[in-house]
Motif scaffolding. Structure first.
Motif, short mmCIF file in Angstrom:
data_model
loop_
_atom_site.label_atom_id
_atom_site.label_comp_id
_atom_site.label_asym_id
_atom_site.label_seq_id
_atom_site.Cartn_x
_atom_site.Cartn_y
_atom_site.Cartn_z
N TYR A 171 0.81 -1.21 0.00
CA TYR A 171 0.00 0.00 0.00
C TYR A 171 0.84 1.27 0.00
CZ TYR A 171 0.94 -0.66 5.01
OH TYR A 171 1.54 -0.88 6.22
N GLU A 172 2.12 1.14 -0.44
CA GLU A 172 2.98 2.32 -0.47
C GLU A 172 2.42 3.38 -1.39
OE1 GLU A 172 6.73 2.26 -2.74
OE2 GLU A 172 6.29 0.14 -3.09
N GLY A 173 2.77 4.62 -1.11
CA GLY A 173 2.29 5.72 -1.94
C GLY A 173 3.01 7.00 -1.58
N VAL A 174 2.51 8.09 -2.12
CA VAL A 174 3.08 9.41 -1.86
C VAL A 174 1.99 10.29 -1.26
CG1 VAL A 174 4.12 11.46 -2.88
CG2 VAL A 174 4.76 9.19 -3.72
N HIS A 175 2.27 10.89 -0.13
CA HIS A 175 1.34 11.80 0.52
C HIS A 175 1.84 13.24 0.41
CE1 HIS A 175 -0.72 8.74 3.44
NE2 HIS A 175 -0.93 8.47 2.18
N THR A 176 0.91 14.17 0.29
CA THR A 176 1.26 15.58 0.40
C THR A 176 1.13 15.99 1.86
OG1 THR A 176 -1.00 16.30 -0.02
CG2 THR A 176 0.45 16.10 -1.94
N VAL A 177 1.89 16.98 2.25
CA VAL A 177 1.81 17.48 3.62
C VAL A 177 0.40 17.98 3.91
CG1 VAL A 177 2.60 19.30 5.19
CG2 VAL A 177 4.25 18.04 3.80
N SER A 178 -0.24 18.63 2.93
CA SER A 178 -1.58 19.18 3.17
C SER A 178 -2.58 18.09 3.53
CB SER A 178 -2.06 19.95 1.95
OG SER A 178 -2.20 19.10 0.82
N THR A 179 -2.54 16.97 2.81
CA THR A 179 -3.50 15.89 3.06
C THR A 179 -3.39 15.36 4.47
OG1 THR A 179 -3.46 15.24 0.73
CG2 THR A 179 -4.28 13.61 2.32
N ARG A 180 -2.17 15.06 4.88
CA ARG A 180 -1.99 14.48 6.21
C ARG A 180 -2.15 15.52 7.32
NH1 ARG A 180 0.90 9.64 6.56
NH2 ARG A 180 0.58 9.85 8.82
N LEU A 181 -1.64 16.72 7.10
CA LEU A 181 -1.72 17.73 8.16
C LEU A 181 -3.15 18.16 8.42
CD1 LEU A 181 -0.35 19.61 10.16
CD2 LEU A 181 -0.02 21.26 8.30
N LEU A 182 -3.94 18.38 7.37
CA LEU A 182 -5.33 18.78 7.59
C LEU A 182 -6.11 17.68 8.29
CD1 LEU A 182 -6.00 20.62 4.23
CD2 LEU A 182 -6.02 21.64 6.52
#
Length: 394
Positions: A171-182
């Motif tokens: 399930y690896e992937g790339v997250h943006t800071v905005s997605t996780r921080l919000l």
């Protein structure tokens, strides 16, 4: 907790559900605030569920969309936020501080720790950097009033930073800071979801700064939340309470004792609990009633132990693989089938219980007409699709 003081059978549990969940005709509510207050929380993971759950319980379903929009976005008497089990719900505004203190704080600490760990593993900037971005993003959100993640990133470009997640795993992937921080700020009670980008069925939301609320002692908050929920869903077992709240069993037991919950015996031989002042029997069962409830409806999802209103053999076509319930047909306090909406807007249903009588068929047809009457041409597709819903909608 002591021995059971009274027995509450299935018939009485179904009668309580009919009245307290605003499903029997005479019990229907005047507005969405009354619905949310009666149910404690409306599931918000699927945005359409909120409106569909309200519409099924209003005396005048034509008010569903305008009145729910007013409550959510104009008067802010209802607030969409993270709550129990890290799930998005819609709560009465007076419960936001209670939910945050009773359940949100624990989840928030876990989510922030997970974010920092994932960023560190990926070689992303550290906690001090994240704190700067957070402060800047919240200030931008306060200036804008409401904004999407993309709009906030225009003010604070560091929100666009990306980092790898679960490298080397399936399930690896790339997250943006905005997605996780919000997401973290949501469970911390610092931001809430605002207006959707599209119609009331849209799952894309703007964000807004959360309304201020007083700090509440977690133990006191758990007592308030549990008392409110028992008044709506009692009797409930320890397993029901632990599942719905997401608390540890020790917290459930401690809070039951703190509020003086009263034990009662149930038909399956287990012990349930009701609020301290709720031992009086239901005066009379309501008249026969039918309802078409949406996927993730708060009634269908209120209890972990569901055999008293949902026969085990009916579950496979009505649930997805993750345990999310789809649209259900109810008759006199139990699930008897499922429903769906076709592309042309037609509401169709199927009984799964072979014992359904003809008067149930007539009542369900009336409920379907009632639903179609306020939905009109709006097409609603559940976020979590189930086998029966897929089959009927096709």
């Amino acid at each position: 907790m002591g021995g059971a003081e009274r027995h509450i059978g299935v018939a009485e549990r179904r009668a309580r559900l009919a009245v307290r969940h605003r499903l029997a005709g005479p019990a229907r509510a005047a507005g969405p605030e009354e619905v949310a207050d009666s149910l404690v929380a409306l599931h918000g993971s699927d945005p359409a569920t909120v409106h569909l759950a309200v519409g099924a319980r209003l005396a005048d379903p034509a008010k569903t969309v305008p009145e729910t929009e007013r409550a959510l976005y104009a008067d802010r008497t209802l607030v969409r936020m993270h709550g129990m089990r890290h799930t998005v719900f819609v709560f009465p505004a007076d419960l936001t501080a209670v939910v945050h203190a009773s359940t949100g704080l624990t989840v928030a600490a876990r989510e922030r720790a997970a974010l920092l760990k994932d960023m560190a593993t990926a070689g992303a900037p550290d906690a001090a950097w994240l704190a700067e971005v957070e402060t800047s993003a919240l200030a931008a959100l306060a200036r804008r009033g409401q904004a999407t993640a993309a709009e906030l990133a225009a003010d604070e470009p560091r929100l666009r930073e990306q980092f790898a997640y679960a490298a080397g795993r399936s399930y690896e992937g790339v997250h943006t800071v905005s997605t996780r921080l919000l997401r973290v700020l949501g469970v911390e009670g610092k931001v809430v979801r605002g207006r959707p980008l599209g119609s009331w069925t849209s799952s894309q939301f703007r964000w807004a700064v959360a309304p201020e609320h007083p700090e509440t002692d977690p133990a006191e908050a758990r007592a308030v939340l549990l008392n409110r929920w028992l008044a709506t869903c009692g009797p409930a077992t320890e397993a029901d309470l632990q599942w719905w709240t997401g608390w540890r069993v020790t917290e459930v037991r401690r809070t039951l004792a703190a509020v003086g919950a009263r034990p009662v015996s149930l038909d399956d031989g287990t012990t349930g609990y009701v609020a301290a002042d709720d031992l009086a029997p239901v005066v009379a069962p309501p008249e026969p009633w039918a309802a078409l409830l949406p996927g993730l409806d708060p009634t269908a999802m209120a209890w972990r132990q569901r055999d008293w209103y949902l026969a085990p053999e009916l579950r496979p076509p009505l649930f997805d693989r993750s345990g999310n319930v789809g649209p259900t047909v109810w008759w006199n306090g139990r699930v008897v089938g499922g429903w769906a909406q076709r592309a042309d807007g037609e509401i169709v249903w199927r009984f799964l219980d072979p014992g359904v009588r003809r008067d149930a068929e007539e009542a369900v047809a009336d409920a379907a007409a009632r639903l179609h009457g306020w939905l009109g041409t709006t097409k609603v597709t559940p976020r979590f699709r189930t086998p029966l819903e897929r089959e009927l909608s096709g």
